[in-house]
Write a protein that holds these residues in place. Structure first.
Motif, short mmCIF file in Angstrom:
data_model
loop_
_atom_site.label_atom_id
_atom_site.label_comp_id
_atom_site.label_asym_id
_atom_site.label_seq_id
_atom_site.Cartn_x
_atom_site.Cartn_y
_atom_site.Cartn_z
N SER A 233 73.40 2.01 12.52
CA SER A 233 74.81 1.74 12.76
C SER A 233 74.96 0.97 14.06
O SER A 233 74.04 0.92 14.89
CB SER A 233 75.60 3.05 12.83
OG SER A 233 75.24 3.79 13.98
N VAL A 234 76.13 0.37 14.24
CA VAL A 234 76.40 -0.42 15.44
C VAL A 234 76.23 0.42 16.70
O VAL A 234 75.74 -0.07 17.73
CB VAL A 234 77.83 -1.02 15.37
CG1 VAL A 234 78.22 -1.63 16.70
CG2 VAL A 234 77.91 -2.07 14.27
N SER A 235 76.60 1.69 16.65
CA SER A 235 76.56 2.57 17.83
C SER A 235 75.14 2.80 18.35
O SER A 235 74.96 3.24 19.49
CB SER A 235 77.22 3.91 17.51
OG SER A 235 76.53 4.56 16.46
N GLU A 236 74.14 2.50 17.54
CA GLU A 236 72.76 2.72 17.94
C GLU A 236 72.17 1.55 18.71
O GLU A 236 71.00 1.60 19.12
CB GLU A 236 71.90 3.01 16.70
CG GLU A 236 72.30 4.26 15.95
CD GLU A 236 71.46 4.48 14.71
OE1 GLU A 236 70.25 4.73 14.86
OE2 GLU A 236 72.02 4.40 13.59
N PHE A 237 72.95 0.49 18.91
CA PHE A 237 72.47 -0.69 19.63
C PHE A 237 73.34 -0.94 20.86
O PHE A 237 74.53 -0.64 20.86
CB PHE A 237 72.52 -1.93 18.72
CG PHE A 237 71.60 -1.86 17.53
CD1 PHE A 237 70.29 -2.32 17.62
CD2 PHE A 237 72.04 -1.34 16.32
CE1 PHE A 237 69.45 -2.27 16.51
CE2 PHE A 237 71.22 -1.27 15.22
CZ PHE A 237 69.91 -1.74 15.32
N SER A 238 72.73 -1.52 21.88
CA SER A 238 73.49 -1.95 23.05
C SER A 238 74.22 -3.25 22.73
O SER A 238 73.93 -3.91 21.73
CB SER A 238 72.56 -2.15 24.24
OG SER A 238 71.70 -3.27 24.01
N GLU A 239 75.15 -3.63 23.60
CA GLU A 239 75.88 -4.89 23.41
C GLU A 239 74.93 -6.08 23.43
O GLU A 239 75.08 -7.01 22.64
CB GLU A 239 76.95 -5.04 24.49
CG GLU A 239 78.14 -4.11 24.34
CD GLU A 239 78.90 -4.35 23.05
OE1 GLU A 239 79.03 -5.53 22.64
OE2 GLU A 239 79.35 -3.38 22.42
N ASP A 240 73.94 -6.03 24.33
CA ASP A 240 72.97 -7.13 24.40
C ASP A 240 72.14 -7.21 23.12
O ASP A 240 71.85 -8.31 22.63
CB ASP A 240 72.05 -6.94 25.61
CG ASP A 240 72.75 -7.21 26.92
OD1 ASP A 240 73.82 -7.87 26.90
OD2 ASP A 240 72.23 -6.78 27.97
N GLU A 241 71.75 -6.06 22.58
CA GLU A 241 70.97 -6.05 21.35
C GLU A 241 71.79 -6.59 20.19
O GLU A 241 71.30 -7.39 19.37
CB GLU A 241 70.51 -4.63 21.04
CG GLU A 241 69.39 -4.12 21.93
CD GLU A 241 69.02 -2.68 21.62
OE1 GLU A 241 67.82 -2.37 21.62
OE2 GLU A 241 69.96 -1.87 21.39
N LEU A 242 73.06 -6.18 20.10
CA LEU A 242 73.91 -6.68 19.03
C LEU A 242 74.13 -8.18 19.13
O LEU A 242 74.15 -8.89 18.12
CB LEU A 242 75.27 -5.95 19.06
CG LEU A 242 75.26 -4.48 18.65
CD1 LEU A 242 76.63 -3.86 18.87
CD2 LEU A 242 74.83 -4.32 17.19
N ASP A 243 74.28 -8.67 20.35
CA ASP A 243 74.43 -10.11 20.55
C ASP A 243 73.18 -10.85 20.12
O ASP A 243 73.26 -11.90 19.45
CB ASP A 243 74.73 -10.38 22.03
CG ASP A 243 74.95 -11.86 22.30
OD1 ASP A 243 75.94 -12.42 21.77
OD2 ASP A 243 74.13 -12.47 23.03
N SER A 244 72.01 -10.30 20.44
CA SER A 244 70.75 -10.93 20.06
C SER A 244 70.56 -10.92 18.55
O SER A 244 70.13 -11.92 17.95
CB SER A 244 69.59 -10.20 20.74
OG SER A 244 68.36 -10.76 20.35
N ILE A 245 70.91 -9.80 17.91
CA ILE A 245 70.77 -9.70 16.45
C ILE A 245 71.73 -10.66 15.75
O ILE A 245 71.37 -11.34 14.78
CB ILE A 245 71.04 -8.25 15.99
CG1 ILE A 245 69.95 -7.32 16.52
CG2 ILE A 245 71.11 -8.17 14.47
CD1 ILE A 245 70.28 -5.85 16.35
N THR A 246 72.97 -10.75 16.25
CA THR A 246 73.95 -11.66 15.67
C THR A 246 73.46 -13.10 15.73
O THR A 246 73.56 -13.85 14.75
CB THR A 246 75.30 -11.53 16.41
OG1 THR A 246 75.79 -10.20 16.29
CG2 THR A 246 76.33 -12.49 15.83
N LYS A 247 72.90 -13.49 16.88
CA LYS A 247 72.38 -14.86 17.02
C LYS A 247 71.22 -15.10 16.06
O LYS A 247 71.08 -16.18 15.48
CB LYS A 247 71.95 -15.10 18.46
CG LYS A 247 73.11 -15.22 19.44
CD LYS A 247 72.62 -15.44 20.86
CE LYS A 247 73.79 -15.59 21.83
NZ LYS A 247 73.34 -15.75 23.23
N ALA A 248 70.37 -14.07 15.90
CA ALA A 248 69.23 -14.22 14.99
C ALA A 248 69.68 -14.37 13.54
O ALA A 248 69.12 -15.17 12.77
CB ALA A 248 68.30 -13.01 15.13
N LEU A 249 70.72 -13.62 13.16
CA LEU A 249 71.26 -13.73 11.80
C LEU A 249 71.88 -15.10 11.57
O LEU A 249 71.66 -15.74 10.53
CB LEU A 249 72.29 -12.63 11.56
CG LEU A 249 71.75 -11.20 11.45
CD1 LEU A 249 72.89 -10.19 11.51
CD2 LEU A 249 70.96 -11.01 10.16
#
Length: 269
Positions: A233-249
């Motif tokens: 879930s989103v809550s299991e990631f930091s903001e930086d991790e979510l930003d990195s994953i979004t860019k990768a997608l």
């Protein structure tokens, strides 16, 4: 076809719609990556794909002659349906470029035709990016266009990127012996897409009008990251991790859309 046009014999035009549908996801651990592949294999196994293609057959007003299907090891599936023409009650003007149903029964007459689908799930062990591809072909002979099934098929999968090719081959003769190389009006595959579909995708056309060849690519305009995290879930990631994953997608989607690898981050849409 124009009501005033009388043919000599059967309509011999072959109309082929081929497209790839890509569903992108993020699975962080090896366990989640394996679970994603297993989920895709279950979600789009041969039985499920047969259901989808059988509904396509109903949409274009065809009759199933034969079904061949296979699930593969370690993953993936294929289905091929041979179809023939039969009359369906109702009327529809196939000479007009208009979106098809999602789904409803459509009048049509086909012969010597087929519908096929092949699936290719895969996951990269380092990046966590998982990509599921479905290759679909709808080929018909006669007055109806397989484009009527386009909207239904796009919405039958989680379609992040779609590449489509449509071609009309051969010719048919009228009673005066004049050849006709196409029997309906079209200047873009986009003519056959529903308005809500056009709203959520960026689109590019590459068409060769004189050869009756049409190519359209579609890229999702935006997405909710929460729908792309498999097993987490989103809550299991930091903001930086979510930003990195979004860019990768985004990068994965854009590399597929532009058909090239990108070394300096995601390209602008």
């Amino acid at each position: 076809m124009n009501d005033e046009l009388r043919l000599h014999g059967f309509n011999n035009l072959t109309k082929s719609l081929s497209f790839n549908i890509y569903d992108i996801n993020f699975a962080k651990t090896e366990q989640h990556q394996n679970e994603y592949i297993a989920y895709i294999d279950e979600m789009y196994n041969a039985d499920r794909l047969t259901e989808i293609l059988t509904q396509v057959t109903d949409i274009i007003g065809a009759n199933v002659l034969n079904v061949a299907r296979q699930d593969y090891e370690p993953h993936g599936a294929s289905v091929t349906i041979l179809i023939s023409e039969y009359p369906v009650e109702g009327e529809e003007d196939y000479s007009q470029a208009s979106p098809g149903p999602m789904p409803e029964t459509v009048v049509g007459h086909l012969d010597k035709s087929h519908i096929t689908v092949h699936t290719y799930p895969e996951s990269h062990p380092d990046s966590g990016i998982s990509t599921f591809r479905a290759d679909i072909d709808v080929s018909t002979c006669g007055v109806i266009s397989p484009l009527k099934a386009l909207n239904f098929l796009i919405h039958s999968f989680d379609s992040d990127v779609v590449t489509m090719d449509y071609r009309v081959r051969g010719f048919t003769r009228d009673v005066d012996g004049r050849k006709h190389y196409i029997d309906h009006e079209i200047n873009s595959i986009q003519n056959f897409l529903a308005e809500d579909t056009k709203q959520i995708y960026e689109m590019i056309d590459v068409n060769i009008y004189q050869e009756n060849i049409f190519h359209t690519k579609m890229l999702l305009k935006e997405f909710n990251i929460e729908n792309y995290l498999f097993g987490r879930s989103v809550s299991e990631f930091s903001e930086d991790e979510l930003d990195s994953i979004t860019k990768a997608l985004w990068r994965e989607m854009q590399e597929i859309f532009y058909s090239r690898n990108m070394s300096n981050g995601p390209a602008p849409v």
